[in-house]
Every structure is written in C-alpha cells, then in structure tokens.
Design a protein around this motif. Structure first.
Motif, short mmCIF file in Angstrom:
data_model
loop_
_atom_site.label_atom_id
_atom_site.label_comp_id
_atom_site.label_asym_id
_atom_site.label_seq_id
_atom_site.Cartn_x
_atom_site.Cartn_y
_atom_site.Cartn_z
N SER A 126 0.81 -1.22 0.00
CA SER A 126 0.00 0.00 0.00
C SER A 126 0.84 1.27 0.00
O SER A 126 0.29 2.37 -0.10
N GLN A 127 2.16 1.14 0.10
CA GLN A 127 3.00 2.34 0.07
C GLN A 127 3.00 2.95 -1.32
O GLN A 127 2.94 2.24 -2.32
N VAL A 128 3.08 4.28 -1.37
CA VAL A 128 3.03 5.00 -2.64
C VAL A 128 4.40 4.91 -3.31
O VAL A 128 5.42 5.26 -2.72
N ALA A 129 4.40 4.45 -4.56
CA ALA A 129 5.65 4.36 -5.32
C ALA A 129 5.89 5.63 -6.11
O ALA A 129 7.02 6.11 -6.21
N MET A 130 4.82 6.19 -6.70
CA MET A 130 4.95 7.43 -7.45
C MET A 130 3.59 8.11 -7.52
O MET A 130 2.55 7.47 -7.31
N THR A 131 3.63 9.40 -7.78
CA THR A 131 2.41 10.19 -7.85
C THR A 131 2.30 10.81 -9.23
O THR A 131 3.26 11.37 -9.75
N VAL A 132 1.12 10.70 -9.83
CA VAL A 132 0.84 11.31 -11.12
C VAL A 132 -0.30 12.28 -10.90
O VAL A 132 -1.44 11.86 -10.70
N GLY A 133 -0.01 13.57 -10.92
CA GLY A 133 -1.03 14.57 -10.59
C GLY A 133 -1.42 14.38 -9.14
O GLY A 133 -0.59 14.40 -8.25
#
Length: 186
Positions: free
Chosen positions: A24-31
């Motif tokens: 559930s950890q965020v790998a990357m953010t797009v917008g």
C-alpha cells in the motif's frame, strides 16, 4: 553471532510479514493520483508474463519491461487524473461509491453501460470460441476393433466379500493377518 542476528532480523523482509503495508506504500504520484507498490508489482508481473518469451530469447530486456510498465501506468493515471480533475466539482454519485474504483464519477447509466459492455465482450468471445469449434469439420476414422487381449476370463475370488470395494477394504484394513503375526512372534 552478529551474522545470525542479521539473518533473523531480515526474515521479516524475506517472509513478508507486512505485505499489505508494503504493497500500500506509494511508489509514485501522477497529478493527484497515487500509484502504489502493489499496483506497480501487479502490472510488472502481468507484463512479464506476457513478454516472457521475448525476454528469454533476448529480444527484450528487463529495463525495457520496466520502462513499459512505468510509461503505461503513468499514461493511464494521467488520464484518470485529468478526468477526476475536470469532474471534481460535479455532484458525485454516492450510490456507486465503493462498487468500483472511480465509479462515483460516473452517472448510473454510464456505469451500467460499462458493465454491460464488458459482459458483451466476454460473452462474445466465448460464443465465438464455441461457434468455431462447432463449425470445424472433424473427420472421424472408422472404429477400430475392440482390444480383448487384456480381458479377464475368470472373476476374482473376493473371499466372502459382497463387492470388490469391500474386498479391498478387508484386504488393506483388516488387521487379522497383522494380529496373527504379532500373536505368533511377540
């Protein structure tokens, strides 16, 4: 001693004690959209299964595969982010929230259309497969003569059992022979 403690300390990583937390950890953010490690791994595994042939024959490298995964997810999430941003001020359909990801941004008729379309494609694919099998012309050879060389000519002696199943049970699980052996030698 330090080595042993190091091995046991790393067991959490190897065994995957907190898999859900890790995925559930965020790998990357797009917008404003977040791509989790789980989504990234699932997509990578899917692409790897599809392109394993090309990788095994050297027609594609793992770097190419990772680049495909990242660019595909980035493009998908850019489209989702654009859609969500444009409809952020709309009245969200709270009836559909939780039924599917981003379903609250659709109207009921749009959601129903999506479900019907997916079903239509799936059923059409299955129907086409069945129709192609039915339409195929199969040539059946003449029936071969029955092989009777292994036919049993005498019935087995079932030693008083009513059926072969009872005979097998008695033969395998009846302890008479075992009891006789133990009585004789012990």
């Amino acid at each position: 001693v330090v080595f042993v403690f190091g091995v046991f300390a790393s067991c959490d990583v190897l065994i995957g004690k907190d898999v859900a937390k890790y995925r559930s950890q965020v790998a990357m953010t797009v917008g404003s959209q977040e791509i989790t490690i789980g989504k990234l791994l699932d997509t990578f595994n899917s692409y790897y299964n599809n392109y394993a042939y090309y990788i095994s024959y050297g027609l594609m490298t793992m770097d190419d595969l990772v680049e495909m995964v990242v660019s595909s997810l980035t493009q998908q999430y850019m489209q989702i982010d654009d859609y969500v941003t444009k409809h952020a001020n709309d009245d969200l359909n709270t009836d559909l929230k939780g039924k599917a990801t981003y379903a609250e941004y659709l109207e009921s008729w749009e959601f129903e259309y999506c479900i019907k379309y997916v079903r239509h494609i799936a059923f059409k694919t299955f129907d086409a497969s069945v129709e192609s099998q039915v339409a195929a012309k199969y040539d059946l050879k003449d029936a071969e003569a029955e092989d009777t060389s292994r036919n049993f000519t005498e019935d087995d002696d079932l030693f008083g059992a009513e059926s072969y199943a009872q005979y097998l049970y008695k033969k395998n699980f009846d302890a008479t022979e075992t009891n006789e052996y133990f009585d004789k030698y012990y």
